[in-house]
Scaffold this active site. Structure first.
Site, PDB file in Angstrom:
ATOM      1  N   ASP A  17       0.825  -1.218   0.000  1.00 12.02           N
ATOM      2  CA  ASP A  17       0.000   0.000   0.000  1.00 12.02           C
ATOM      3  C   ASP A  17       0.858   1.266   0.000  1.00 12.02           C
ATOM      4  OD1 ASP A  17      -2.279   1.518   0.069  1.00 12.02           O
ATOM      5  OD2 ASP A  17      -2.587   1.308   2.219  1.00 12.02           O
ATOM      6  N   ASN A  65     -10.458  -3.466  -6.324  1.00 13.77           N
ATOM      7  CA  ASN A  65      -9.614  -2.520  -7.076  1.00 13.77           C
ATOM      8  C   ASN A  65     -10.107  -2.224  -8.493  1.00 13.77           C
ATOM      9  OD1 ASN A  65      -6.519  -3.578  -5.490  1.00 13.77           O
ATOM     10  ND2 ASN A  65      -7.806  -1.810  -5.030  1.00 13.77           N
TER      11      ASN A  65
HETATM   12  C1  FPP Z   1      -2.136  -0.027  -3.252  1.00 14.32           C
HETATM   13  O1  FPP Z   1      -1.572   1.271  -3.194  1.00 14.32           O
HETATM   14  C2  FPP Z   1      -1.543  -0.754  -4.357  1.00 14.32           C
HETATM   15  C3  FPP Z   1      -2.233  -1.370  -5.354  1.00 14.32           C
HETATM   16  C4  FPP Z   1      -3.701  -1.391  -5.429  1.00 14.32           C
HETATM   17  C5  FPP Z   1      -1.520  -2.032  -6.457  1.00 14.32           C
HETATM   18  C6  FPP Z   1      -0.245  -2.723  -6.105  1.00 14.32           C
HETATM   19  C7  FPP Z   1       0.473  -3.003  -7.345  1.00 14.32           C
HETATM   20  C8  FPP Z   1       1.808  -3.020  -7.514  1.00 14.32           C
HETATM   21  C9  FPP Z   1       2.780  -2.881  -6.421  1.00 14.32           C
HETATM   22  C10 FPP Z   1       2.380  -3.147  -8.883  1.00 14.32           C
HETATM   23  C11 FPP Z   1       1.936  -4.380  -9.557  1.00 14.32           C
HETATM   24  C12 FPP Z   1       2.995  -5.357  -9.549  1.00 14.32           C
HETATM   25  C13 FPP Z   1       2.781  -6.629  -9.838  1.00 14.32           C
HETATM   26  C14 FPP Z   1       3.940  -7.536  -9.951  1.00 14.32           C
HETATM   27  C15 FPP Z   1       1.426  -7.164 -10.065  1.00 14.32           C
HETATM   28  P1  FPP Z   1      -2.507   2.506  -3.457  1.00 14.32           P
HETATM   29  O2  FPP Z   1      -2.498   2.804  -4.906  1.00 14.32           O
HETATM   30  O3  FPP Z   1      -3.860   2.242  -2.878  1.00 14.32           O
HETATM   31  O4  FPP Z   1      -1.779   3.660  -2.692  1.00 14.32           O
HETATM   32  P2  FPP Z   1      -2.475   4.904  -1.980  1.00 14.32           P
HETATM   33  O5  FPP Z   1      -3.222   4.362  -0.794  1.00 14.32           O
HETATM   34  O6  FPP Z   1      -1.328   5.748  -1.600  1.00 14.32           O
HETATM   35  O7  FPP Z   1      -3.380   5.533  -2.985  1.00 14.32           O
END
Ligand code: FPP
Length: 236
Positions: A17, A65
């Site tokens: 996250d 998501n």
């Molecule tokens: C949450 O952070 C993250 C996700 C929903 C996606 C995670 C994906 C990756 C790390 C890259 C994909 C890699 C692979 C290998 C599949 P957020 O976007 O909710 O962060 P925020 O809370 O700061 O908005």
């Protein structure tokens, strides 16, 4: 890494996250945060292998998501495809790859590649790397319950055969030990439908560091904290 080998967790879950905030802090589009997040994922997976962690699970995309903007979803899928394309290291590293979640939502190319990698790595036992993609913990439990009900209807089992062991075996993680430690960076203190069944006795570790900044040093801190805890599993 200063932690005694015996005190290392067998299975660690990571909630990746904070990618969006990492990007916004730098005035970049959110997708750049996911790119950095994917780099952190690779580095942490490698480090876990090097220090001898047997099972690692990364929460990359939840069943919720899909509500995100298309551009962001497309970028996460692109990064996922990129990882699947270069996942060849698994042979050298003898790593078993597993994808937790409902694969039917992905395009055919991704689906086939996931199945191909799972089959090609099924016998490897050095480490198991699990990526939770289109994964929801409650959804996983519902599916296991449906499968158990179906087995009763088909007379494969009796109603009284349904117990924790059977349901556990019907999870995506069937046969894999429950998570010992779940790490969530970015300051949020919740589990968000991740490994709902498998986290009944997990130790939880939260840190304010955003996922793209989560380094092996940060993991060492979490492991030291974990090693100092006393796990009683309901006993004394
Ligand atoms: C949450 O952070 C993250 C996700 C929903 C996606 C995670 C994906 C990756 C790390 C890259 C994909 C890699 C692979 C290998 C599949 P957020 O976007 O909710 O962060 P925020 O809370 O700061 O908005």
């Amino acid at each position: 890494m200063a932690v005694d080998k015996e005190k290392l967790p067998v299975h660690i879950g990571f909630i990746m996250d904070g990618n969006g905030r990492w990007a916004l802090k730098r005035g970049l589009p959110r997708k750049m945060g996911h790119r950095e997040g994917a780099k952190a994922f690779r580095k942490i997976a490698r480090y876990c292998k090097d220090i001898g962690i047997k099972y690692i699970t990364f929460y990359a995309f939840s069943t919720e998501n899909w509500k995100r903007p298309k551009e962001e979803i497309d970028e996460i899928m692109r990064l996922f495809g990129e990882y699947l394309d270069e996942a060849e290291d698994f042979r050298k590293d003898r790593t078993r790859l597993l994808f937790l979640g409902d694969k039917s939502a992905f395009d055919e190319k991704l689906r086939n590649r996931m199945t191909e990698l799972e089959e090609a790595s099924a016998e490897f036992d050095q480490m198991t790397l699990m990526l939770a993609m289109n994964y929801g913990g409650r959804d996983e439990i519902v599916r296991a319950a449906e499968r158990a009900a179906e087995m009763v209807l088909n007379k494969e089992i009796k109603l009284s055969d349904i117990d924790e062991k059977l349901l556990g075996s019907l999870m995506y993680t069937g046969g894999i030990p429950d998570a010992d430690l779940i790490i969530r960076p970015s300051g949020e203190k919740r589990i968000s439908n991740f490994l709902t069944w498998q986290s009944a006795y997990s130790e939880l570790y939260f840190t304010d560091v955003l996922w793209p900044d989560f380094t092996s040093k940060e993991l060492d801190k979490a492991l030291e904290d974990y090693a100092s805890r006393s796990r009683r599993f309901g006993g004394v």
